[in-house]
Write a protein that holds these residues in place. Structure first.
Motif, PDB file in Angstrom:
ATOM      1  N   PHE A 207       0.805  -1.228   0.000  1.00 17.59           N
ATOM      2  CA  PHE A 207       0.000   0.000   0.000  1.00 17.59           C
ATOM      3  C   PHE A 207       0.833   1.272   0.000  1.00 17.59           C
ATOM      4  CE2 PHE A 207       0.190  -1.510   4.441  1.00 17.59           C
ATOM      5  CZ  PHE A 207       0.793  -0.428   5.067  1.00 17.59           C
ATOM      6  N   GLU A 208       2.177   1.131   0.061  1.00 20.17           N
ATOM      7  CA  GLU A 208       3.021   2.328   0.087  1.00 20.17           C
ATOM      8  C   GLU A 208       4.402   2.036  -0.474  1.00 20.17           C
ATOM      9  OE1 GLU A 208       2.908   2.917   4.358  1.00 20.17           O
ATOM     10  OE2 GLU A 208       4.991   2.290   4.547  1.00 20.17           O
ATOM     11  N   LYS A 209       5.069   3.114  -0.903  1.00 19.95           N
ATOM     12  CA  LYS A 209       6.476   3.067  -1.297  1.00 19.95           C
ATOM     13  C   LYS A 209       7.236   3.927  -0.306  1.00 19.95           C
ATOM     14  CE  LYS A 209       5.707   0.882  -5.181  1.00 19.95           C
ATOM     15  NZ  LYS A 209       6.009  -0.502  -5.353  1.00 19.95           N
ATOM     16  N   VAL A 210       8.395   3.424   0.149  1.00 16.48           N
ATOM     17  CA  VAL A 210       9.190   4.106   1.173  1.00 16.48           C
ATOM     18  C   VAL A 210      10.626   4.244   0.682  1.00 16.48           C
ATOM     19  CG1 VAL A 210      10.000   4.029   3.568  1.00 16.48           C
ATOM     20  CG2 VAL A 210       7.801   3.000   2.969  1.00 16.48           C
ATOM     21  N   GLY A 211      11.203   5.447   0.902  1.00 17.17           N
ATOM     22  CA  GLY A 211      12.591   5.646   0.529  1.00 17.17           C
ATOM     23  C   GLY A 211      13.255   6.714   1.381  1.00 17.17           C
ATOM     24  N   SER A 212      14.564   6.571   1.540  1.00 17.49           N
ATOM     25  CA  SER A 212      15.335   7.520   2.343  1.00 17.49           C
ATOM     26  C   SER A 212      15.537   8.825   1.575  1.00 17.49           C
ATOM     27  CB  SER A 212      16.691   6.923   2.691  1.00 17.49           C
ATOM     28  OG  SER A 212      17.482   7.885   3.350  1.00 17.49           O
ATOM     29  N   LEU A 213      15.285   9.926   2.258  1.00 21.67           N
ATOM     30  CA  LEU A 213      15.477  11.248   1.675  1.00 21.67           C
ATOM     31  C   LEU A 213      16.959  11.623   1.662  1.00 21.67           C
ATOM     32  CD1 LEU A 213      14.338  13.907   0.588  1.00 21.67           C
ATOM     33  CD2 LEU A 213      13.895  14.601   2.955  1.00 21.67           C
ATOM     34  N   GLY A 214      17.716  11.103   2.614  1.00 27.80           N
ATOM     35  CA  GLY A 214      19.120  11.464   2.715  1.00 27.80           C
ATOM     36  C   GLY A 214      19.339  12.773   3.454  1.00 27.80           C
ATOM     37  N   HIS A 215      18.276  13.352   3.954  1.00 30.52           N
ATOM     38  CA  HIS A 215      18.299  14.581   4.751  1.00 30.52           C
ATOM     39  C   HIS A 215      17.284  14.431   5.869  1.00 30.52           C
ATOM     40  CE1 HIS A 215      20.626  16.953   1.837  1.00 30.52           C
ATOM     41  NE2 HIS A 215      19.938  16.314   0.914  1.00 30.52           N
ATOM     42  N   THR A 216      17.470  15.157   6.930  1.00 31.73           N
ATOM     43  CA  THR A 216      16.496  15.181   8.013  1.00 31.73           C
ATOM     44  C   THR A 216      15.693  16.469   7.917  1.00 31.73           C
ATOM     45  OG1 THR A 216      17.938  13.886   9.439  1.00 31.73           O
ATOM     46  CG2 THR A 216      16.207  15.156  10.528  1.00 31.73           C
ATOM     47  N   LEU A 217      14.374  16.330   7.971  1.00 38.72           N
ATOM     48  CA  LEU A 217      13.467  17.482   7.941  1.00 38.72           C
ATOM     49  C   LEU A 217      12.778  17.629   9.289  1.00 38.72           C
ATOM     50  CD1 LEU A 217      11.680  16.917   4.495  1.00 38.72           C
ATOM     51  CD2 LEU A 217      13.750  18.253   4.961  1.00 38.72           C
ATOM     52  N   THR A 218      12.294  18.812   9.550  1.00 37.58           N
ATOM     53  CA  THR A 218      11.521  19.065  10.767  1.00 37.58           C
ATOM     54  C   THR A 218      10.241  18.242  10.719  1.00 37.58           C
ATOM     55  OG1 THR A 218      12.362  21.323  10.848  1.00 37.58           O
ATOM     56  CG2 THR A 218      10.378  20.849  12.135  1.00 37.58           C
ATOM     57  N   SER A 219      10.013  17.452  11.734  1.00 38.43           N
ATOM     58  CA  SER A 219       8.790  16.642  11.734  1.00 38.43           C
ATOM     59  C   SER A 219       7.821  17.141  12.794  1.00 38.43           C
ATOM     60  CB  SER A 219       9.107  15.168  11.961  1.00 38.43           C
ATOM     61  OG  SER A 219       9.684  14.984  13.222  1.00 38.43           O
ATOM     62  N   ASP A 220       6.568  16.900  12.509  1.00 40.46           N
ATOM     63  CA  ASP A 220       5.478  17.209  13.433  1.00 40.46           C
ATOM     64  C   ASP A 220       4.474  16.074  13.286  1.00 40.46           C
ATOM     65  OD1 ASP A 220       3.769  18.462  15.207  1.00 40.46           O
ATOM     66  OD2 ASP A 220       2.904  19.789  13.696  1.00 40.46           O
ATOM     67  N   ASP A 221       4.914  14.877  13.666  1.00 37.79           N
ATOM     68  CA  ASP A 221       4.102  13.675  13.466  1.00 37.79           C
ATOM     69  C   ASP A 221       2.781  13.749  14.215  1.00 37.79           C
ATOM     70  OD1 ASP A 221       6.188  12.742  11.970  1.00 37.79           O
ATOM     71  OD2 ASP A 221       6.893  11.288  13.447  1.00 37.79           O
ATOM     72  N   LYS A 222       1.741  13.348  13.493  1.00 39.43           N
ATOM     73  CA  LYS A 222       0.404  13.248  14.065  1.00 39.43           C
ATOM     74  C   LYS A 222      -0.220  11.941  13.572  1.00 39.43           C
ATOM     75  CE  LYS A 222      -0.655  18.187  14.429  1.00 39.43           C
ATOM     76  NZ  LYS A 222       0.678  18.687  14.379  1.00 39.43           N
ATOM     77  N   LYS A 223      -0.985  11.314  14.431  1.00 40.20           N
ATOM     78  CA  LYS A 223      -1.708  10.102  14.042  1.00 40.20           C
ATOM     79  C   LYS A 223      -2.642  10.486  12.901  1.00 40.20           C
ATOM     80  CE  LYS A 223      -3.223   5.861  14.862  1.00 40.20           C
ATOM     81  NZ  LYS A 223      -2.439   4.679  14.701  1.00 40.20           N
ATOM     82  N   THR A 224      -2.515   9.785  11.801  1.00 35.97           N
ATOM     83  CA  THR A 224      -3.308  10.112  10.628  1.00 35.97           C
ATOM     84  C   THR A 224      -3.633   8.864   9.834  1.00 35.97           C
ATOM     85  OG1 THR A 224      -3.412  11.570   8.701  1.00 35.97           O
ATOM     86  CG2 THR A 224      -1.294  10.564   9.164  1.00 35.97           C
ATOM     87  N   THR A 225      -4.706   8.903   9.101  1.00 40.69           N
ATOM     88  CA  THR A 225      -5.044   7.832   8.171  1.00 40.69           C
ATOM     89  C   THR A 225      -4.796   8.358   6.766  1.00 40.69           C
ATOM     90  OG1 THR A 225      -6.677   6.901   9.675  1.00 40.69           O
ATOM     91  CG2 THR A 225      -6.858   6.294   7.346  1.00 40.69           C
ATOM     92  N   THR A 226      -3.895   7.699   6.073  1.00 44.19           N
ATOM     93  CA  THR A 226      -3.535   8.135   4.728  1.00 44.19           C
ATOM     94  C   THR A 226      -4.430   7.479   3.691  1.00 44.19           C
ATOM     95  OG1 THR A 226      -1.950   6.354   4.506  1.00 44.19           O
ATOM     96  CG2 THR A 226      -1.128   8.452   5.393  1.00 44.19           C
ATOM     97  N   LYS A 227      -4.357   8.016   2.476  1.00 49.35           N
ATOM     98  CA  LYS A 227      -5.050   7.396   1.350  1.00 49.35           C
ATOM     99  C   LYS A 227      -4.200   7.587   0.107  1.00 49.35           C
ATOM    100  CE  LYS A 227      -7.985  11.437   1.001  1.00 49.35           C
ATOM    101  NZ  LYS A 227      -9.284  11.982   1.204  1.00 49.35           N
TER     102      LYS A 227
END
Length: 148
Positions: A76-96
């Motif tokens: 259901f998803e593709k995942v890959g390393s960006l090679g950089h760190t970005l500012t995150s603000d993780d929130k519980k979410t349901t993706t589509k």
């Protein structure tokens, strides 16, 4: 008298230039940030979210383009390393399908299915026509660019 009038004109002209510059800057700030994505020769456009991570990602892409090698995860998803760190603000979410998110501050995830987890939203693909086919099965390469 004429010198006084010329000084007033110069002063007003300078104010006018400042107003034009302010209006142009505001217009640029109000523009939606967009990136183009090429996957196996198929092109998509995505509108970025209004958050720190999306702005940082946009600057990376705008400055030099970003190519990410992505692996399939759970069908259901593709995942890959960006090679950089970005500012995150993780929130519980349901993706589509069409959602693009940041995972663990340094991985880009593109969805062709749905999942519920804690992510930082980055973007949403504008038109999903051909999205499932482009992501397909197996690994892909996604090239992110910004039109200049």
């Amino acid at each position: 008298m004429i010198a006084c009038e010329l000084a007033k004109i110069r002063e007003l002209s300078g104010s006018y230039d400042v107003l034009i510059e302010l209006a142009e800057n505001e217009e640029e700030e109000n523009e939606e940030m967009k990136v183009d994505i090429n996957i196996g020769g198929t092109n998509f456009s995505a509108t970025l979210e209004d958050n720190a991570a999306a702005k940082e990602f946009y600057e990376l892409v705008k400055n030099k383009g970003v190519t990410i090698y992505m692996s399939d995860y759970s069908g259901f998803e593709k995942v890959g390393s960006l090679g950089h760190t970005l500012t995150s603000d993780d929130k519980k979410t349901t993706t589509k399908a069409g959602d693009i998110v940041l995972y663990q501050s340094n991985q880009i995830v593109m969805f062709y299915g749905s999942n519920s987890w804690s992510y930082t939203r980055l973007a949403k693909v504008d038109d999903l026509n051909g999205w499932d086919e482009a992501l397909g099965s197996g690994d892909i390469t996604a090239e992110f660019t910004v039109k200049r």
